[in-house]
Structure formats: structure tokens, C-alpha cells
Design a protein around this motif. Sequence first.
Motif, short mmCIF file in Angstrom:
data_model
loop_
_atom_site.label_atom_id
_atom_site.label_comp_id
_atom_site.label_asym_id
_atom_site.label_seq_id
_atom_site.Cartn_x
_atom_site.Cartn_y
_atom_site.Cartn_z
N LYS A 55 26.82 73.25 -27.67
CA LYS A 55 26.35 73.36 -29.06
C LYS A 55 27.31 72.68 -30.02
CE LYS A 55 23.59 77.58 -28.54
NZ LYS A 55 23.43 79.00 -28.96
N ALA A 56 28.61 72.83 -29.77
CA ALA A 56 29.61 72.19 -30.64
C ALA A 56 29.47 70.68 -30.59
CB ALA A 56 31.01 72.61 -30.21
N LYS A 57 29.29 70.13 -29.40
CA LYS A 57 29.14 68.68 -29.27
C LYS A 57 27.89 68.20 -30.01
CE LYS A 57 28.80 64.92 -25.93
NZ LYS A 57 28.76 64.54 -24.48
N GLU A 58 26.79 68.92 -29.84
CA GLU A 58 25.55 68.52 -30.52
C GLU A 58 25.72 68.56 -32.03
OE1 GLU A 58 22.74 71.28 -28.96
OE2 GLU A 58 22.44 70.18 -27.07
N THR A 61 28.64 65.76 -33.17
CA THR A 61 28.29 64.35 -33.01
C THR A 61 27.05 63.95 -33.81
OG1 THR A 61 27.07 64.87 -30.96
CG2 THR A 61 29.37 64.16 -30.74
N ALA A 62 26.48 64.90 -34.53
CA ALA A 62 25.34 64.58 -35.40
C ALA A 62 25.78 63.93 -36.70
CB ALA A 62 24.54 65.85 -35.69
N THR A 67 31.85 63.41 -35.41
CA THR A 67 32.12 62.58 -34.23
C THR A 67 33.61 62.30 -34.10
OG1 THR A 67 29.93 61.56 -34.32
CG2 THR A 67 31.65 60.37 -33.13
N VAL A 68 34.28 62.09 -35.23
CA VAL A 68 35.74 61.89 -35.19
C VAL A 68 36.42 63.15 -34.65
CG1 VAL A 68 37.81 61.51 -36.58
CG2 VAL A 68 35.74 60.19 -37.05
N ILE A 69 35.97 64.31 -35.13
CA ILE A 69 36.55 65.57 -34.67
C ILE A 69 36.30 65.75 -33.17
CG2 ILE A 69 36.41 68.08 -34.84
CD1 ILE A 69 37.82 66.81 -37.20
N TRP A 70 35.08 65.49 -32.73
CA TRP A 70 34.76 65.64 -31.30
C TRP A 70 35.61 64.69 -30.46
CZ3 TRP A 70 32.78 68.93 -28.05
CH2 TRP A 70 32.51 68.51 -26.74
N ASN A 71 35.74 63.44 -30.91
CA ASN A 71 36.56 62.47 -30.17
C ASN A 71 38.01 62.93 -30.09
OD1 ASN A 71 34.35 60.83 -29.74
ND2 ASN A 71 34.82 59.43 -31.42
N ASN A 172 32.84 72.82 -42.84
CA ASN A 172 32.18 71.63 -43.38
C ASN A 172 33.10 70.43 -43.23
OD1 ASN A 172 29.92 73.21 -44.50
ND2 ASN A 172 31.48 74.00 -45.89
N LEU A 173 32.54 69.30 -42.82
CA LEU A 173 33.33 68.10 -42.55
C LEU A 173 32.85 66.93 -43.39
CD1 LEU A 173 33.30 68.38 -38.64
CD2 LEU A 173 35.09 69.19 -40.19
#
Length: 299
Positions: A55-58, A61-62, A67-71, A172-173
Motif C-alpha cells: 500500500k505504501a508503494k502504491e 509512487t502515485a 516516488t523520490v521518497i520510495w526510491n 503530505n509530500l
Amino acid sequence: MKHLIKQIGVTALLISTIACKEQKKENEENVLPDPTVVENSVAIPDTWITNRVKKAKERLTASSAGTVIWNSMEAHGGLATWFENGPLGMRFNYQPLEKDKTQRDSYEIVDPWNNRVVHTSTTDKEATFGYTGEIAWIKADSTAFAYDTKFWALTPLYLMGHPFVEDGEGVNLELLPDATYKDKKTKVVKVTYDAGTGDAPDDYYILHFDADTYLLMATRYIVSYPEYFKNGGHNPEKFMEVGELVDVDGVLLPSLLKTHWTVDGMPGEYITKIEISDMEFVSELPEDFFEMPEGAKKL
């Protein structure tokens, strides 16, 4: 006679063997469980972790900022590894360089999954404080911790736990323009919080990631804790340099943080040294470890 002696010998051996087995069985029945061996009752089921990470990835990366945070999470070892490793133990030594400021030095075990923590004084193992996920508490005399322990309980996690702590609710990002820090291009993400998130929802963090590796290089942040700023507002922005990253069971975590006042988006006067040592993920904890202990005071 030889046969008789042989038979007697065999009989004696059988009796001895049976007696030994009975004695062993009796001894086994009398052995009490070792109280120091504790099942890891605070462990999170793998399926829960898999679902939360998915769920975090979905969610992350939306958006470009997410996406920067996930990477960055992936570059630092992965959100799944962060959760699978369990609670994190560490000594967090916050050392202000200004003479009128208070040092904060404790050994803590923090549960990132549920935002729970127990701190122990480095000079008095009987002096503790913590947060159960709902209740802040302290069990110590009035001189053990000369600072606001309710505020400090989870603060170390939010100073050293980026980017993993951006997984939480109410986050919030915003992707800010790229910047340059130490002659390197950085991806910059601003983190804010929904109203009602934590004790200081007006806090923000501005995270600088190496544009090539996505490793965290620096964090700019403010403190808006209402007990410190009763009429609203916050302290001036701080710029925190991330020092050497060390591999702790597959997760890259900082061993040193150096805080400055921010001047034109860059580090100014050096004001605080933070040393993080004895980092380890704790594999065995009793189920009630993060509960408020008997004799503690609710804050």
C-alpha cells in the motif's frame, strides 16, 4: 557360570539404563523455563508487513514527490526490511553546543510499526520514560531527565528515521525544485502533516536526497511543539547534516547528525552534535515491553 555372570551384567545394564531414563524424565519435568528467553511477542506477521509495504508503494509512487521518497526507502534498505527487523535499539546522544542548552542522552528501543518507545537513562538504568502509542509516561526522580520527556519520546526517531517515517498516516509530500548541496545535485521533498497528526502537526521537514543514489544527505526542519510555543509559531529552521550511514541488518542508518541554523537554505552556525551508537534491531521482547510499567507516572 559365565552365562550367569553375563546375564546378571545385562540385567544390571538394563536396570541402570531404565533408572537413568526415569531420572532424566524426572529432571526434565522439574526444569523451569528460562525467564530470560522470551518469545518475540511484539513481532509483526509477515503478511501484515507485505500488505503495508504494498500500500505504501502504491500511495508513494502515485506522485513525483512520493516516488523520490520510495526510491530513497529502497536505497536505504527497503521499507519491508525496516519493518521486518523489528524494534530498533540505539543510544541517541543529543549534545547542544550552546552552554545554556540541555544534553539528552538515553538508550532507547523504538517500535517503528506502532510508534512506541522506551528510553532508559545512560547513567541510571532504573530511570525510564516512554510512549505506549497512546500514553506518555515516566518512571524516574525529578532530576533524571532535565527536559520534556513527552516531547522527546519519539523525537529521535523523527530526526534519524527518514525516509522510513514518511510511511505514516497524515503525511503530505511536495516536490521542491532540485538544489545543490556539497557540490551534488539533490532531489528535495517537503514533508508536512495533517491537522491532528501527533503533538506538533505544524512541524515540517525538507529532505535533501542525492539525485544519483537517493541517499539522504540533509534535513531542514522546524519545531512547533505547542508546549514550547503556546501562542503558535515555531523556532527558526534548522539544517541537519547527515553523517556516515552504517548498515544495521540491511538498513542504512545515520551514526552522526550535525545541526546548524539554516541560512539561505544552507547550513549556518553549528549548534548541535548528535551521536547515534549501539544500533541494533531487537529480536526478542516480551509482549508488554512497551506498556507503561507499574509505578510510572502518566504525563
